[in-house]
Design a protein around this motif. Structure first.
Motif, short mmCIF file in Angstrom:
data_model
loop_
_atom_site.label_atom_id
_atom_site.label_comp_id
_atom_site.label_asym_id
_atom_site.label_seq_id
_atom_site.Cartn_x
_atom_site.Cartn_y
_atom_site.Cartn_z
N ASP A 174 2.56 9.51 -10.28
CA ASP A 174 1.65 9.65 -11.41
C ASP A 174 1.03 11.04 -11.48
O ASP A 174 0.88 11.61 -12.57
N LYS A 175 0.69 11.62 -10.34
CA LYS A 175 0.17 12.99 -10.32
C LYS A 175 1.20 13.97 -10.88
O LYS A 175 0.86 14.88 -11.64
N GLN A 176 2.44 13.77 -10.51
CA GLN A 176 3.51 14.63 -11.02
C GLN A 176 3.69 14.45 -12.52
O GLN A 176 3.88 15.43 -13.24
N ILE A 177 3.61 13.21 -12.99
CA ILE A 177 3.75 12.94 -14.42
C ILE A 177 2.63 13.64 -15.19
O ILE A 177 2.88 14.27 -16.22
N VAL A 178 1.39 13.54 -14.70
CA VAL A 178 0.26 14.20 -15.37
C VAL A 178 0.47 15.71 -15.40
O VAL A 178 0.27 16.35 -16.44
N SER A 179 0.88 16.28 -14.30
CA SER A 179 1.12 17.71 -14.24
C SER A 179 2.21 18.13 -15.23
O SER A 179 2.06 19.12 -15.96
N LEU A 180 3.29 17.39 -15.26
CA LEU A 180 4.39 17.70 -16.19
C LEU A 180 3.96 17.50 -17.64
O LEU A 180 4.35 18.28 -18.52
N PHE A 181 3.16 16.48 -17.90
CA PHE A 181 2.67 16.26 -19.25
C PHE A 181 1.81 17.45 -19.70
O PHE A 181 1.97 17.95 -20.82
N GLU A 182 0.92 17.91 -18.84
CA GLU A 182 0.07 19.05 -19.20
C GLU A 182 0.91 20.31 -19.41
O GLU A 182 0.63 21.10 -20.32
N GLU A 183 1.93 20.49 -18.60
CA GLU A 183 2.83 21.63 -18.78
C GLU A 183 3.56 21.52 -20.13
O GLU A 183 3.68 22.49 -20.87
N ARG A 184 4.01 20.31 -20.46
CA ARG A 184 4.69 20.08 -21.73
C ARG A 184 3.75 20.38 -22.90
O ARG A 184 4.14 21.00 -23.89
N MET A 185 2.51 19.93 -22.81
CA MET A 185 1.56 20.15 -23.90
C MET A 185 1.23 21.63 -24.07
O MET A 185 0.99 22.08 -25.20
N ALA A 186 1.26 22.39 -23.01
CA ALA A 186 1.07 23.85 -23.13
C ALA A 186 2.21 24.45 -23.95
O ALA A 186 1.98 25.32 -24.80
N VAL A 187 3.41 23.99 -23.73
CA VAL A 187 4.57 24.47 -24.50
C VAL A 187 4.45 24.00 -25.95
O VAL A 187 4.77 24.75 -26.88
N ASN A 205 0.82 -1.22 0.00
CA ASN A 205 0.00 0.00 0.00
C ASN A 205 0.85 1.26 0.00
O ASN A 205 0.49 2.25 -0.65
N GLU A 206 1.97 1.24 0.70
CA GLU A 206 2.87 2.39 0.71
C GLU A 206 3.48 2.59 -0.68
O GLU A 206 3.59 3.73 -1.15
N ARG A 240 3.03 5.83 -3.23
CA ARG A 240 4.15 6.52 -3.88
C ARG A 240 3.94 6.59 -5.38
O ARG A 240 4.17 7.64 -6.00
N ILE A 241 3.48 5.48 -5.97
CA ILE A 241 3.18 5.46 -7.41
C ILE A 241 2.10 6.48 -7.74
O ILE A 241 2.20 7.23 -8.72
N ASP A 242 1.06 6.57 -6.91
CA ASP A 242 -0.01 7.54 -7.14
C ASP A 242 0.53 8.97 -7.13
O ASP A 242 0.14 9.80 -7.97
N GLU A 243 1.42 9.27 -6.22
CA GLU A 243 2.00 10.61 -6.14
C GLU A 243 2.88 10.89 -7.36
O GLU A 243 2.84 11.98 -7.92
#
Length: 91
Positions: free
Chosen positions: A15-28, A5-6, A10-13
């Protein structure tokens, strides 16, 4: 021993960072599409994409990860081209 579970939390966290970075990349990518619209530059730059794939895969530490990163970024670049084409067709 690592708790499942731990590790999943960690994977969930991550993944949230990956999604955020992907969206930032797509804005660029959108900014790049705007440049290409204004300059008449084609979306696909095969040389640049190959350089990018070489660059990102070299950041990985194992042969497996080098190939995996290359495959992942091939998909990211494909999505980026698709998005740019969409923006160019519908400015």
């Amino acid at each position: 021993m690592i708790e499942l579970n731990e590790s999943r939390k960690r994977i969930d966290e991550i993944d949230k960072q990956i999604v955020s970075l992907f969206e930032e990349r797509m804005a660029v990518v959108g900014d790049i599409a705007e440049y290409k619209i204004n300059s008449g530059t084609p979306v696909l730059d095969s040389k640049r994409e190959e350089e990018k794939l070489d660059s990102v895969s070299s950041l990985a530490n194992s042969d497996f990860n080098k190939k995996a990163i290359r495959d992942l970024f091939k998909q990211i670049l494909s999505i980026s081209r698709e998005y740019q084409n969409t923006l160019i067709r519908n400015p």
